[in-house]
Design a protein around this motif. Sequence first.
Motif, PDB file in Angstrom:
ATOM      1  N   GLU A 164      34.458  37.191  33.977  1.00  0.00           N
ATOM      2  CA  GLU A 164      35.482  36.780  34.947  1.00  0.00           C
ATOM      3  C   GLU A 164      34.947  35.792  35.983  1.00  0.00           C
ATOM      4  O   GLU A 164      35.600  34.813  36.329  1.00  0.00           O
ATOM      5  CB  GLU A 164      36.044  38.008  35.662  1.00  0.00           C
ATOM      6  N   TRP A 172      38.602  34.997  34.786  1.00  0.00           N
ATOM      7  CA  TRP A 172      39.619  35.477  35.727  1.00  0.00           C
ATOM      8  C   TRP A 172      40.802  34.505  35.734  1.00  0.00           C
ATOM      9  O   TRP A 172      41.960  34.911  35.871  1.00  0.00           O
ATOM     10  CB  TRP A 172      39.033  35.613  37.127  1.00  0.00           C
ATOM     11  N   ASN A 173      40.511  33.228  35.530  1.00  0.00           N
ATOM     12  CA  ASN A 173      41.562  32.213  35.488  1.00  0.00           C
ATOM     13  C   ASN A 173      41.953  31.820  34.067  1.00  0.00           C
ATOM     14  O   ASN A 173      43.082  31.381  33.836  1.00  0.00           O
ATOM     15  CB  ASN A 173      41.104  30.954  36.236  1.00  0.00           C
ATOM     16  N   TRP A 209      41.979  33.727  31.225  1.00  0.00           N
ATOM     17  CA  TRP A 209      42.176  34.874  30.328  1.00  0.00           C
ATOM     18  C   TRP A 209      43.236  34.602  29.271  1.00  0.00           C
ATOM     19  O   TRP A 209      43.161  35.130  28.156  1.00  0.00           O
ATOM     20  CB  TRP A 209      42.516  36.124  31.131  1.00  0.00           C
ATOM     21  N   ARG A 249      37.333  44.903  41.980  1.00  0.00           N
ATOM     22  CA  ARG A 249      38.468  44.031  42.295  1.00  0.00           C
ATOM     23  C   ARG A 249      39.690  44.860  42.676  1.00  0.00           C
ATOM     24  O   ARG A 249      40.465  44.469  43.551  1.00  0.00           O
ATOM     25  CB  ARG A 249      38.817  43.146  41.092  1.00  0.00           C
ATOM     26  N   ALA A 307      47.470  42.959  43.610  1.00  0.00           N
ATOM     27  CA  ALA A 307      47.377  41.708  42.852  1.00  0.00           C
ATOM     28  C   ALA A 307      46.416  41.854  41.668  1.00  0.00           C
ATOM     29  O   ALA A 307      46.689  41.354  40.570  1.00  0.00           O
ATOM     30  CB  ALA A 307      46.920  40.577  43.771  1.00  0.00           C
ATOM     31  N   ALA A 308      45.288  42.536  41.885  1.00  0.00           N
ATOM     32  CA  ALA A 308      44.336  42.736  40.786  1.00  0.00           C
ATOM     33  C   ALA A 308      44.941  43.618  39.700  1.00  0.00           C
ATOM     34  O   ALA A 308      44.784  43.346  38.502  1.00  0.00           O
ATOM     35  CB  ALA A 308      43.039  43.354  41.315  1.00  0.00           C
ATOM     36  N   HIS A 323      47.271  41.616  37.753  1.00  0.00           N
ATOM     37  CA  HIS A 323      46.519  40.703  36.877  1.00  0.00           C
ATOM     38  C   HIS A 323      46.195  41.384  35.549  1.00  0.00           C
ATOM     39  O   HIS A 323      46.429  40.810  34.471  1.00  0.00           O
ATOM     40  CB  HIS A 323      45.238  40.285  37.594  1.00  0.00           C
ATOM     41  N   TYR A 324      45.665  42.595  35.605  1.00  0.00           N
ATOM     42  CA  TYR A 324      45.301  43.295  34.374  1.00  0.00           C
ATOM     43  C   TYR A 324      46.539  43.725  33.584  1.00  0.00           C
ATOM     44  O   TYR A 324      46.524  43.739  32.353  1.00  0.00           O
ATOM     45  CB  TYR A 324      44.396  44.483  34.695  1.00  0.00           C
TER      46      TYR A 324
END
Length: 448
Positions: free
Chosen positions: A62, A92-93, A95, A118, A129-130, A133-134
């Motif tokens: 990430e 992280w960006n 993925w 995170r 937010a994390a 993201h997942y």
Amino acid sequence: MIDAMTRRSVLQTASAGFATAFSADFAAGAAPALAAVPAAKSGRVLRPDFLWGAATSGHQVEGGNVNSDSWVTEHLTPSAFPEPSGDACDSWNRWREDIALVKRLGLNTYRFGIEWARIEPERGEWSMAALAHYRAMLDACAEAGLKPLVTYSHFTVPRWFAGLGGWEVAANVDHFVRFCEMAARALGTGYAHALTFNEPNLTAQLLWQRDFKAAAPFFAMGNAEAAKRIGTERFSSTLTAPPEAVFANMASAHHRAIAAIKSVRPDVQLGLSLAVADEQAAPGESARAAKIVQVYQPWFEVVARDDFVGVQTYGRNVVGREADLAPPEGVELTETGMEFYPEALGATVRWVAGATGRPILVTENGVATSDDTRRIAYIDRALASLAKVIAEGVDVRGYVHWSLLDNFEWNRAYTAHFGLVAVDRTTFARTVKPSALHLGAYARANRI
């Protein structure tokens, strides 16, 4: 007949040309030409739900995992790390690009980790937010027809957790269990398989290597310096904590985490992965039996009721009187100094299945090499050994290769190349290697 060096040169040249063409096809969105690589050699058709995948871990790909214990220790002076992880592979960006690669290679599974540091960067402070993201990663896997395999803890922990004494303190188990329940609720139903821990027995295994054991005082000094860096009285990082000090707490964390996750997702298949080498006794006196009791047996008992056991194998160890012996003179070595020994996979899968009575999922297997022809050879030989144990009736549920990307390999930094896909260290451009499509051919045929 051509000699081995000439044959390797021809293969390398052909592989380089194929990689360039194949990567160009990927960039254009073209489907890969399956005839470009050899088909699986065996006629053994595998179960229809067999998992064929590639793996990553959050911290290793990430980038910018600034609230983790590893980020702290990577920036000490001196440090056990030759360089810090930095931006890693910028996954992280990027993925979405990584998930698309897994799909287009013909694999059906993507193993990735969620980073606790995170999700809970400070104790009791949760990053929605994390978590989103997942969750988005899981949704993208579903859209691509991939079956995600989620790792809840892949070595790294939040720096605040390490500052509380990490896994050496029994009360800290509560923090991990709360994290697992929070994550399970946020992630939803987009995955069917998960690991609580990645290789919790690894440190015990490494202590049988003379060089790692000799470095223990250095690690202790590093932890003391890390504690000063974050302003705590102590600092305990997963990979440098004494195994005897953390085993009971990690075993408890595993069982309680399973209960917490299943309270939210009773349908998900849960286990943990173990670092398992083909442990062979040296001629004469060998401490192999003692090593097994210390490194493996306690964890075999921990997983006795799990849905499956993750086996992670890279080679063999020859155990001498007091420690593992160095690889024999003249054998082929990988970039990490291990003996090139793909056949270890069949031996470890057979052994762990017999010792635990549980189904097996190969959650990591691969080789560190810059010569992709050797990775192809490794895959062929490892899968041939796996085919033999499946033919014997061992319940093997899948094969996940380490790794999808050339990434941050801990104390090897960026010098060990395990990836099916190369990553430019400046632009982060992905370049597919021939071995990636070679593995994909097995997956598409679903036979070995």
